[in-house]
Design a protein around this motif. Structure first.
Motif, PDB file in Angstrom:
ATOM      1  N   ASP A  69     -45.337 -43.311 -28.249  1.00  0.00           N
ATOM      2  CA  ASP A  69     -46.181 -42.114 -28.162  1.00  0.00           C
ATOM      3  C   ASP A  69     -46.228 -41.579 -26.734  1.00  0.00           C
ATOM      4  O   ASP A  69     -46.249 -40.371 -26.512  1.00  0.00           O
ATOM      5  CB  ASP A  69     -47.603 -42.409 -28.645  1.00  0.00           C
ATOM      6  CG  ASP A  69     -47.683 -42.524 -30.157  1.00  0.00           C
ATOM      7  OD1 ASP A  69     -46.762 -42.029 -30.838  1.00  0.00           O
ATOM      8  OD2 ASP A  69     -48.663 -43.116 -30.645  1.00  0.00           O
ATOM      9  N   ARG A  72     -42.980 -39.717 -26.199  1.00  0.00           N
ATOM     10  CA  ARG A  72     -42.959 -38.477 -26.976  1.00  0.00           C
ATOM     11  C   ARG A  72     -43.901 -37.429 -26.408  1.00  0.00           C
ATOM     12  O   ARG A  72     -43.660 -36.240 -26.541  1.00  0.00           O
ATOM     13  CB  ARG A  72     -43.352 -38.758 -28.426  1.00  0.00           C
ATOM     14  CG  ARG A  72     -42.224 -39.257 -29.253  1.00  0.00           C
ATOM     15  CD  ARG A  72     -42.604 -39.296 -30.716  1.00  0.00           C
ATOM     16  NE  ARG A  72     -41.905 -40.407 -31.317  1.00  0.00           N
ATOM     17  CZ  ARG A  72     -42.489 -41.460 -31.852  1.00  0.00           C
ATOM     18  NH1 ARG A  72     -43.789 -41.546 -31.908  1.00  0.00           N
ATOM     19  NH2 ARG A  72     -41.778 -42.426 -32.363  1.00  0.00           N
ATOM     20  N   ALA A  73     -44.983 -37.886 -25.801  1.00  0.00           N
ATOM     21  CA  ALA A  73     -45.957 -36.949 -25.243  1.00  0.00           C
ATOM     22  C   ALA A  73     -45.461 -36.319 -23.942  1.00  0.00           C
ATOM     23  O   ALA A  73     -46.111 -35.436 -23.404  1.00  0.00           O
ATOM     24  CB  ALA A  73     -47.285 -37.660 -25.002  1.00  0.00           C
ATOM     25  N   LEU A  84     -53.067 -36.243 -18.777  1.00  0.00           N
ATOM     26  CA  LEU A  84     -52.594 -36.008 -20.130  1.00  0.00           C
ATOM     27  C   LEU A  84     -52.698 -34.547 -20.539  1.00  0.00           C
ATOM     28  O   LEU A  84     -52.205 -34.171 -21.594  1.00  0.00           O
ATOM     29  CB  LEU A  84     -53.380 -36.880 -21.118  1.00  0.00           C
ATOM     30  CG  LEU A  84     -53.229 -38.383 -20.920  1.00  0.00           C
ATOM     31  CD1 LEU A  84     -54.098 -39.116 -21.923  1.00  0.00           C
ATOM     32  CD2 LEU A  84     -51.797 -38.810 -21.058  1.00  0.00           C
ATOM     33  N   VAL A  87     -48.680 -30.333 -19.864  1.00  0.00           N
ATOM     34  CA  VAL A  87     -47.640 -30.408 -20.875  1.00  0.00           C
ATOM     35  C   VAL A  87     -46.322 -30.044 -20.216  1.00  0.00           C
ATOM     36  O   VAL A  87     -46.205 -28.998 -19.588  1.00  0.00           O
ATOM     37  CB  VAL A  87     -47.932 -29.443 -22.050  1.00  0.00           C
ATOM     38  CG1 VAL A  87     -46.826 -29.510 -23.074  1.00  0.00           C
ATOM     39  CG2 VAL A  87     -49.273 -29.744 -22.655  1.00  0.00           C
ATOM     40  N   ILE A  99     -45.128 -32.923 -29.218  1.00  0.00           N
ATOM     41  CA  ILE A  99     -45.772 -33.373 -27.983  1.00  0.00           C
ATOM     42  C   ILE A  99     -47.285 -33.392 -28.163  1.00  0.00           C
ATOM     43  O   ILE A  99     -47.957 -34.350 -27.771  1.00  0.00           O
ATOM     44  CB  ILE A  99     -45.364 -32.477 -26.799  1.00  0.00           C
ATOM     45  CG1 ILE A  99     -43.927 -32.788 -26.396  1.00  0.00           C
ATOM     46  CG2 ILE A  99     -46.284 -32.675 -25.611  1.00  0.00           C
ATOM     47  CD1 ILE A  99     -43.357 -31.847 -25.375  1.00  0.00           C
ATOM     48  N   HIS A 100     -47.827 -32.360 -28.780  1.00  0.00           N
ATOM     49  CA  HIS A 100     -49.279 -32.313 -28.977  1.00  0.00           C
ATOM     50  C   HIS A 100     -49.763 -33.374 -29.957  1.00  0.00           C
ATOM     51  O   HIS A 100     -50.844 -33.943 -29.775  1.00  0.00           O
ATOM     52  CB  HIS A 100     -49.719 -30.920 -29.429  1.00  0.00           C
ATOM     53  CG  HIS A 100     -49.761 -29.934 -28.308  1.00  0.00           C
ATOM     54  ND1 HIS A 100     -50.651 -30.041 -27.268  1.00  0.00           N
ATOM     55  CD2 HIS A 100     -48.996 -28.855 -28.044  1.00  0.00           C
ATOM     56  CE1 HIS A 100     -50.458 -29.052 -26.420  1.00  0.00           C
ATOM     57  NE2 HIS A 100     -49.449 -28.323 -26.856  1.00  0.00           N
ATOM     58  N   ALA A 102     -48.298 -36.335 -30.478  1.00  0.00           N
ATOM     59  CA  ALA A 102     -48.206 -37.610 -29.753  1.00  0.00           C
ATOM     60  C   ALA A 102     -49.316 -37.720 -28.713  1.00  0.00           C
ATOM     61  O   ALA A 102     -49.903 -38.795 -28.521  1.00  0.00           O
ATOM     62  CB  ALA A 102     -46.839 -37.735 -29.083  1.00  0.00           C
ATOM     63  N   ARG A 103     -49.624 -36.622 -28.067  1.00  0.00           N
ATOM     64  CA  ARG A 103     -50.685 -36.624 -27.065  1.00  0.00           C
ATOM     65  C   ARG A 103     -52.052 -36.911 -27.697  1.00  0.00           C
ATOM     66  O   ARG A 103     -52.856 -37.656 -27.141  1.00  0.00           O
ATOM     67  CB  ARG A 103     -50.711 -35.264 -26.369  1.00  0.00           C
ATOM     68  CG  ARG A 103     -51.677 -35.249 -25.225  1.00  0.00           C
ATOM     69  CD  ARG A 103     -51.262 -34.309 -24.197  1.00  0.00           C
ATOM     70  NE  ARG A 103     -49.934 -34.688 -23.750  1.00  0.00           N
ATOM     71  CZ  ARG A 103     -49.168 -33.920 -23.014  1.00  0.00           C
ATOM     72  NH1 ARG A 103     -49.580 -32.756 -22.647  1.00  0.00           N
ATOM     73  NH2 ARG A 103     -47.982 -34.312 -22.642  1.00  0.00           N
ATOM     74  N   GLN A 104     -52.299 -36.365 -28.879  1.00  0.00           N
ATOM     75  CA  GLN A 104     -53.559 -36.620 -29.569  1.00  0.00           C
ATOM     76  C   GLN A 104     -53.657 -38.085 -29.996  1.00  0.00           C
ATOM     77  O   GLN A 104     -54.716 -38.691 -29.903  1.00  0.00           O
ATOM     78  CB  GLN A 104     -53.698 -35.700 -30.791  1.00  0.00           C
ATOM     79  CG  GLN A 104     -55.062 -35.770 -31.433  1.00  0.00           C
ATOM     80  CD  GLN A 104     -56.178 -35.405 -30.467  1.00  0.00           C
ATOM     81  OE1 GLN A 104     -56.094 -34.404 -29.735  1.00  0.00           O
ATOM     82  NE2 GLN A 104     -57.225 -36.205 -30.428  1.00  0.00           N
ATOM     83  N   LEU A 106     -52.310 -40.504 -28.384  1.00  0.00           N
ATOM     84  CA  LEU A 106     -52.609 -41.218 -27.132  1.00  0.00           C
ATOM     85  C   LEU A 106     -54.093 -41.142 -26.805  1.00  0.00           C
ATOM     86  O   LEU A 106     -54.708 -42.152 -26.441  1.00  0.00           O
ATOM     87  CB  LEU A 106     -51.820 -40.621 -25.966  1.00  0.00           C
ATOM     88  CG  LEU A 106     -50.392 -41.065 -25.790  1.00  0.00           C
ATOM     89  CD1 LEU A 106     -49.774 -40.345 -24.612  1.00  0.00           C
ATOM     90  CD2 LEU A 106     -50.305 -42.548 -25.597  1.00  0.00           C
ATOM     91  N   TYR A 107     -54.654 -39.954 -26.898  1.00  0.00           N
ATOM     92  CA  TYR A 107     -56.087 -39.794 -26.631  1.00  0.00           C
ATOM     93  C   TYR A 107     -56.919 -40.710 -27.515  1.00  0.00           C
ATOM     94  O   TYR A 107     -57.820 -41.392 -27.052  1.00  0.00           O
ATOM     95  CB  TYR A 107     -56.541 -38.349 -26.874  1.00  0.00           C
ATOM     96  CG  TYR A 107     -56.279 -37.388 -25.759  1.00  0.00           C
ATOM     97  CD1 TYR A 107     -56.723 -37.649 -24.473  1.00  0.00           C
ATOM     98  CD2 TYR A 107     -55.607 -36.204 -26.000  1.00  0.00           C
ATOM     99  CE1 TYR A 107     -56.497 -36.753 -23.457  1.00  0.00           C
ATOM    100  CE2 TYR A 107     -55.373 -35.297 -24.985  1.00  0.00           C
ATOM    101  CZ  TYR A 107     -55.818 -35.585 -23.713  1.00  0.00           C
ATOM    102  OH  TYR A 107     -55.592 -34.709 -22.710  1.00  0.00           O
TER     103      TYR A 107
END
Length: 165
Positions: A69, A72-73, A84, A87, A99-100, A102-104, A106-107
């Motif tokens: 993740d 990917r982010a 984070l 972008v 990306i979004h 994967a970022r979510q 991560l969060y």
């Protein structure tokens, strides 16, 4: 008559050729003049801990999920910041959506792990550093052992988040 002392030349031992044929090694300089060391660039710290049986299969899998993740982010180890919100998008709109997502993830994962240990997960799984160099255990006399204990706690919590068995 006094003998003139010759300066000692430092010999460098990079290990046997057998060791060097497994993986890609990069030569790096040290503080001592003329002395170099080899760094294995094909293996990350998470793999090393798992290979040494310091992490269980469940903890290792949780770390791998987080690493995937993280990559990917668009926040790979090549970025020195852990922001984070920035972008870095290259390509089409589909990449932007991935990306979004994967970022979510991560969060959510970092929030589940908690504040102090989430930094350790990013430090080891995201950036590839060892657990003993984490800022909260760096000054400890047993930094590597304390870092491993904290990392196992963090990865266990991460495995609970990913619902790994």
């Amino acid at each position: 008559m006094a003998k003139i002392k010759k300066p000692k030349t430092q010999t460098v031992d990079h290990g046997s050729p057998f060791i060097q044929q497994h993986g890609v090694y990069e030569e790096a300089a040290t503080d001592a003049a003329g002395v170099t060391f080899l760094r294995n660039v094909t293996s990350d710290q998470l793999q090393t801990y798992h290979r040494r049986d310091q992490l269980s299969r469940r903890e290792y899998q949780a770390g791998l999920n987080f690493q995937n993740d993280f990559m990917r982010a668009g926040i790979g180890p090549r970025y020195s910041t852990m922001d984070l919100m920035k972008v870095r998008v290259s390509g089409s709109g589909n990449d932007h959506d991935a990306i979004h997502v994967a970022r979510q993830r991560l969060y959510d994962a970092l929030e589940y792990v908690g504040k102090p240990l989430s930094g350790l997960v990013v430090h080891v799984c995201g950036h590839g550093h060892n657990a003993g160099s984490w800022q909260f255990v760096k000054s400890s006399k047993r930094a590597s052992k304390d870092g491993m204990v904290a990392l196992r706690l963090a990865l266990s919590s991460l495995a609970d988040y990913y619902r790994l068995t």
